[in-house]
Design an enzyme around this catalytic site. Structure first.
Site, PDB file in Angstrom:
ATOM      1  N   SER A 152       0.963  -1.215  -0.018  1.00 26.62           N
ATOM      2  CA  SER A 152       0.011   0.114   0.064  1.00 26.62           C
ATOM      3  C   SER A 152       0.836   1.356  -0.021  1.00 26.62           C
ATOM      4  O   SER A 152       1.575   1.482  -0.890  1.00 26.62           O
ATOM      5  CB  SER A 152      -1.138   0.020   1.302  1.00 26.62           C
ATOM      6  OG  SER A 152      -1.822   0.961   1.164  1.00 26.62           O
TER       7      SER A 152
ATOM      8  N   HIS B 253      -2.491  -0.987  -3.460  1.00 29.88           N
ATOM      9  CA  HIS B 253      -3.894  -0.092  -3.293  1.00 29.88           C
ATOM     10  C   HIS B 253      -3.599   0.964  -4.196  1.00 29.88           C
ATOM     11  O   HIS B 253      -2.646   1.885  -3.860  1.00 29.88           O
ATOM     12  CB  HIS B 253      -3.896   0.338  -2.002  1.00 29.88           C
ATOM     13  CG  HIS B 253      -4.144  -0.754  -0.915  1.00 29.88           C
ATOM     14  ND1 HIS B 253      -4.110  -0.720   0.393  1.00 29.88           N
ATOM     15  CD2 HIS B 253      -4.690  -2.083  -1.164  1.00 29.88           C
ATOM     16  CE1 HIS B 253      -4.403  -1.840   1.103  1.00 29.88           C
ATOM     17  NE2 HIS B 253      -4.729  -2.628   0.187  1.00 29.88           N
TER      18      HIS B 253
ATOM     19  N   ASP C 113      -4.701  -4.267   5.761  1.00 28.81           N
ATOM     20  CA  ASP C 113      -5.184  -5.491   4.761  1.00 28.81           C
ATOM     21  C   ASP C 113      -3.785  -6.366   4.419  1.00 28.81           C
ATOM     22  O   ASP C 113      -2.726  -6.129   4.216  1.00 28.81           O
ATOM     23  CB  ASP C 113      -5.379  -4.624   3.495  1.00 28.81           C
ATOM     24  CG  ASP C 113      -5.940  -5.489   2.400  1.00 28.81           C
ATOM     25  OD1 ASP C 113      -6.604  -6.348   2.717  1.00 28.81           O
ATOM     26  OD2 ASP C 113      -5.509  -4.785   1.290  1.00 28.81           O
TER      27      ASP C 113
END
Length: 348
Positions: free
Chosen positions: A168, A194, A290
């Site tokens: 991310s 992401h 995540d």
């Protein structure tokens, strides 16, 4: 103490909107605004902000040139405010390469509505940036594998091994470093970063220019082949599915998972079902959690797992959570991750 923010944007409307959005958060204080980098330079000295928000298209000095000068002379955490265009994507990726922590997107139409919708995300990213580690790397700082001695070449010719990587915040540059070190015949690699939909294809194309592997945005139904890396499309989930003796990409438009779409967790879950112990997995720099619980499930199933260490991560959120959960077999600095994944894949 609230995070002190200086807003740099040539649009008076955007400066006003960003000030209103950020000021609603009690943990953020907007200490000033600047219409161009030259005025911003003086305000940085006067106001000593913790974080800058920076537009990339401004008069008197290009935002990228300002950012390069800033990172060389007075490094500060920067969150880019980027336009949702192909040119905006290229410039934003360059900004992340220069050392910007993260970015939010600025729609071309109805800017007020679009930025307001991004308000909670912007506030979260600004607060994250204040705690982030500023890491700048010159382009192609890591040797590319094409010049490596023949003994280092790895004879992966089929999809019998798979590497799965999630990232991310800070991941666009971390992934570049990892893929620069991969040989052209590396195991098939699936990647979830992401990233917004408009940015994922330019991101994959940029990675392709920096890697001896073939890097592409994943397409639904595409066969997963050795020597290829597949990047999840922004706004879609990427899964690995078995098709007889082969693997294929499944690109789906389901609900966000762990607040993200694409979600690293969705990809890791699919890898566990489709590949078993024929894969290895890594979790790189990123905000939030995540993929961390799903990485633990992979490790518990006997799959070797690696997370990026805190010292080389821009944000030790996702990898740090995975480490605390016991999801990591190894915690490694970024420059050691690619060689170790190759080694683990060879022995998987």
């Amino acid at each position: 103490m609230p995070v002190k923010v200086l807003i740099i944007d040539d649009s008076a409307l955007v400066r006003q909107l960003l000030t209103e959005i950020l000021s609603k958060d009690p943990e953020i204080e907007v200490v000033g605004v600047a219409p161009d980098p030259l005025i911003a330079r003086e305000k940085i000295k006067q106001l000593k902000p913790d974080v800058l928000t920076l537009d990339v298209e401004m008069p008197r000095m290009d935002g990228l040139q300002f950012l390069a000068n800033l990172m060389r002379l007075h490094p500060l955490p920067v969150v880019m405010v980027s336009s949702l265009t192909e040119a905006g994507a290229d410039v934003t990726l360059k900004a992340l390469e220069l050392g910007a922590i993260d970015f939010v997107t600025k729609p071309k139409l109805d800017v007020a509505k679009g930025l307001t919708a991004y308000g909670p995300i912007l506030c979260e990213k600004v607060k994250m940036a204040a705690k982030a580690r500023i890491i700048t790397r010159p382009p192609q700082a890591v040797p590319r594998p094409v010049a490596a001695a023949p003994a280092t070449a790895m004879a992966f010719r089929t999809t019998d091994k798979l590497i799965a990587i999630g990232a991310s915040a800070g991941g666009t540059e971390a992934l570049r470093v990892v893929l620069e070190m991969m040989p052209p015949d590396a195991p098939a690699t699936v990647i979830t970063q992401h990233i917004p939909a408009e940015f994922s294809r330019p991101f994959a194309e940029r990675l392709n220019r920096h890697s001896a592997m073939v890097v592409m945005q994943a397409e639904d139904g595409a066969p997963i082949l050795a020597g290829h890396a597949y990047v999840a499309p922004g706004g879609k989930h990427l899964e690995v599915v078995r098709d007889g003796a082969r693997w294929r990409c499944r690109v789906s438009d389901g609900e966000p998972v762990n607040r993200h779409k694409p979600s690293v967790g969705v990809m890791f879950d699919s890898v566990l079902k489709a590949c078993g112990t024929n894969c290895v997995a890594a979790l790189l720099t990123g905000m939030g959690d995540d993929g961390s619980r799903e990485l633990l499930a992979l490790r518990q199933a006997g799959i070797r797992t690696v997370v990026q260490d805190e010292a080389t991560s821009v944000v030790w959120g996702m990898p740090g959570t995975a480490y605390r959960l016991g999801a990591a077999d190894e915690v490694l600095p970024l420059e050691r991750i690619a060689p170790r994944l190759l080694e683990l894949a060879r022995n998987a």
